[in-house]
Design a protein around this motif. Structure first.
Motif, PDB file in Angstrom:
ATOM      1  N   ALA A 102      -9.917  -0.246   5.952  1.00  0.00           N
ATOM      2  CA  ALA A 102      -9.300   0.280   4.741  1.00  0.00           C
ATOM      3  C   ALA A 102      -8.606   1.599   5.068  1.00  0.00           C
ATOM      4  O   ALA A 102      -9.100   2.371   5.896  1.00  0.00           O
ATOM      5  N   PRO A 103      -7.476   1.881   4.432  1.00  0.00           N
ATOM      6  CA  PRO A 103      -6.817   3.171   4.652  1.00  0.00           C
ATOM      7  C   PRO A 103      -7.743   4.323   4.253  1.00  0.00           C
ATOM      8  O   PRO A 103      -8.437   4.263   3.234  1.00  0.00           O
ATOM      9  N   THR A 104      -7.740   5.358   5.062  1.00  0.00           N
ATOM     10  CA  THR A 104      -8.564   6.543   4.846  1.00  0.00           C
ATOM     11  C   THR A 104      -7.624   7.741   4.795  1.00  0.00           C
ATOM     12  O   THR A 104      -6.719   7.843   5.629  1.00  0.00           O
ATOM     13  N   GLU A 123       2.170   1.711  -3.496  1.00  0.00           N
ATOM     14  CA  GLU A 123       1.157   2.045  -4.494  1.00  0.00           C
ATOM     15  C   GLU A 123       0.601   3.460  -4.323  1.00  0.00           C
ATOM     16  O   GLU A 123       0.315   4.143  -5.309  1.00  0.00           O
ATOM     17  N   THR A 124       0.435   3.902  -3.069  1.00  0.00           N
ATOM     18  CA  THR A 124      -0.262   5.173  -2.828  1.00  0.00           C
ATOM     19  C   THR A 124       0.652   6.290  -2.345  1.00  0.00           C
ATOM     20  O   THR A 124       0.292   7.463  -2.439  1.00  0.00           O
ATOM     21  N   GLN A 125       1.813   5.946  -1.810  1.00  0.00           N
ATOM     22  CA  GLN A 125       2.842   6.892  -1.376  1.00  0.00           C
ATOM     23  C   GLN A 125       2.289   8.061  -0.547  1.00  0.00           C
ATOM     24  O   GLN A 125       2.482   9.231  -0.903  1.00  0.00           O
ATOM     25  N   PRO A 126       1.624   7.760   0.564  1.00  0.00           N
ATOM     26  CA  PRO A 126       1.225   8.854   1.450  1.00  0.00           C
ATOM     27  C   PRO A 126       2.451   9.536   2.036  1.00  0.00           C
ATOM     28  O   PRO A 126       3.480   8.900   2.255  1.00  0.00           O
ATOM     29  N   ASP A 127       2.355  10.827   2.267  1.00  0.00           N
ATOM     30  CA  ASP A 127       3.451  11.541   2.908  1.00  0.00           C
ATOM     31  C   ASP A 127       3.523  11.229   4.395  1.00  0.00           C
ATOM     32  O   ASP A 127       4.605  11.216   4.985  1.00  0.00           O
ATOM     33  N   TRP A 143       0.829  -1.211   0.000  1.00  0.00           N
ATOM     34  CA  TRP A 143       0.000   0.000   0.000  1.00  0.00           C
ATOM     35  C   TRP A 143       0.860   1.257   0.000  1.00  0.00           C
ATOM     36  O   TRP A 143       0.581   2.213  -0.738  1.00  0.00           O
ATOM     37  N   LEU A 144       1.930   1.280   0.797  1.00  0.00           N
ATOM     38  CA  LEU A 144       2.829   2.435   0.812  1.00  0.00           C
ATOM     39  C   LEU A 144       3.425   2.674  -0.571  1.00  0.00           C
ATOM     40  O   LEU A 144       3.518   3.816  -1.041  1.00  0.00           O
ATOM     41  N   ALA A 150      11.426   0.950   2.783  1.00  0.00           N
ATOM     42  CA  ALA A 150      10.345   1.424   1.919  1.00  0.00           C
ATOM     43  C   ALA A 150      10.374   2.937   1.737  1.00  0.00           C
ATOM     44  O   ALA A 150       9.553   3.489   1.002  1.00  0.00           O
ATOM     45  N   GLY A 151      11.316   3.613   2.418  1.00  0.00           N
ATOM     46  CA  GLY A 151      11.470   5.052   2.243  1.00  0.00           C
ATOM     47  C   GLY A 151      10.798   5.897   3.307  1.00  0.00           C
ATOM     48  O   GLY A 151      10.614   7.101   3.108  1.00  0.00           O
ATOM     49  N   TYR A 152      10.466   5.283   4.446  1.00  0.00           N
ATOM     50  CA  TYR A 152       9.729   5.991   5.494  1.00  0.00           C
ATOM     51  C   TYR A 152      10.493   6.001   6.816  1.00  0.00           C
ATOM     52  O   TYR A 152      11.018   4.969   7.250  1.00  0.00           O
TER      53      TYR A 152
END
Length: 258
Positions: free
Chosen positions: A251-253, A24-28, A21-22, A50-52
């Motif tokens: 689900a992520p919101t 695919e969607t790359q939330p900040d 999910w991270l 994963a870059g976080y």
């Protein structure tokens, strides 16, 4: 700036889904709940790969919250609420990320009700309201994100069946009144600001084919301070994540801030 909340329901069990999910969607910013792992066993290396960057407030087997930031390290402001009714539970974590104060919140479920677990839920909500008042008064850009374990209304917009949940702590008048009291400080319910009507669910139980029947409800919320609300551009739910193999029951919101 994309900020998401995601009750992962066990970060070690769902780590492949989380990393997917991270990517695919790359939330900040990603606020996680129910990580269900101790501080020592949090998968920091996988998250960093994963870059976080991440901070977390763990608890073995139960509860637990974390804040992830893409390409940055969240600057912790607080772990646990002031005067938490039970500080042995890891339910609150607050940090600054790129000029925004974010909190990851895992509010008590409160079942069965009535009883001590429901009393604890209401006491915890009261302490959250008191702390939130101070954050609101700071005039910062603040996002209170998490699993609130409160279904705001009996409308189909928020719940598949009010009758089915009538005895549940998530839908009691006292739970809803406490949630409304928090909103009354001036916080904006981001999902409803962007989608004022229509069913938007964030949770589907594993039991009774709830996902297949779309028998869900809305309990994951992002509440915004006025200055953050002024920046609100979009909000939504990543429903597809819930339908994957070995998914969380949430689900992520997410929100997008200008």
């Amino acid at each position: 700036m994309k900020i998401a909340t995601f009750n992962i329901n066990g970060i070690k069990a769902r780590l492949p889904r989380l990393l997917e999910w991270l990517d695919e969607t790359q939330p900040d910013v990603a606020c996680l709940q129910e990580i269900k792992t101790s501080d020592e066993t949090f998968p920091e290396a996988d998250i960093r790969a994963a870059g976080y960057g991440a901070i977390w407030h763990g608890q073995k087997g139960f509860n637990g919250v974390a804040i992830l930031a893409r390409g940055a390290d969240p600057v912790e402001r607080r772990r646990g609420l002031p005067d938490d009714p039970d500080p042995s539970h890891s339910r609150y974590l607050e940090a600054d990320v790129n000029g925004v104060t974010v909190a990851s919140i895992y509010l008590p479920n409160g079942n069965p009700q009535p009883g001590p677990k429901f009393d604890y839920k209401l006491a915890w909500m009261d302490q959250l309201r008191l702390h939130a008042a101070g954050l609101f008064a700071s005039e910062r850009d603040v996002v209170l994100a998490g699993d609130y374990n409160v279904i705001p209304t009996d409308l189909k917009d928020d719940i598949f069946s009010a009758r089915a949940m009538a005895d549940d702590a998530l839908a009691q008048p006292e739970s809803r009144a406490a949630f409304r009291s928090l909103l009354a400080q001036g916080w904006t319910d981001a999902i409803r600001a962007i989608h004022p009507s229509g069913p938007i669910y964030t949770f589907w139980d594993y039991q009774a084919g709830a996902w297949a029947r779309d028998a869900g409800f809305r309990i994951d919320h992002l509440l915004l301070s006025p200055s953050a609300a002024d920046r609100l551009a979009d909000a939504g739910v990543d429903r597809a994540t819930r339908g994957k193999e070995k998914a969380s029951d949430h689900a992520p919101t997410w929100i997008m801030l200008r």
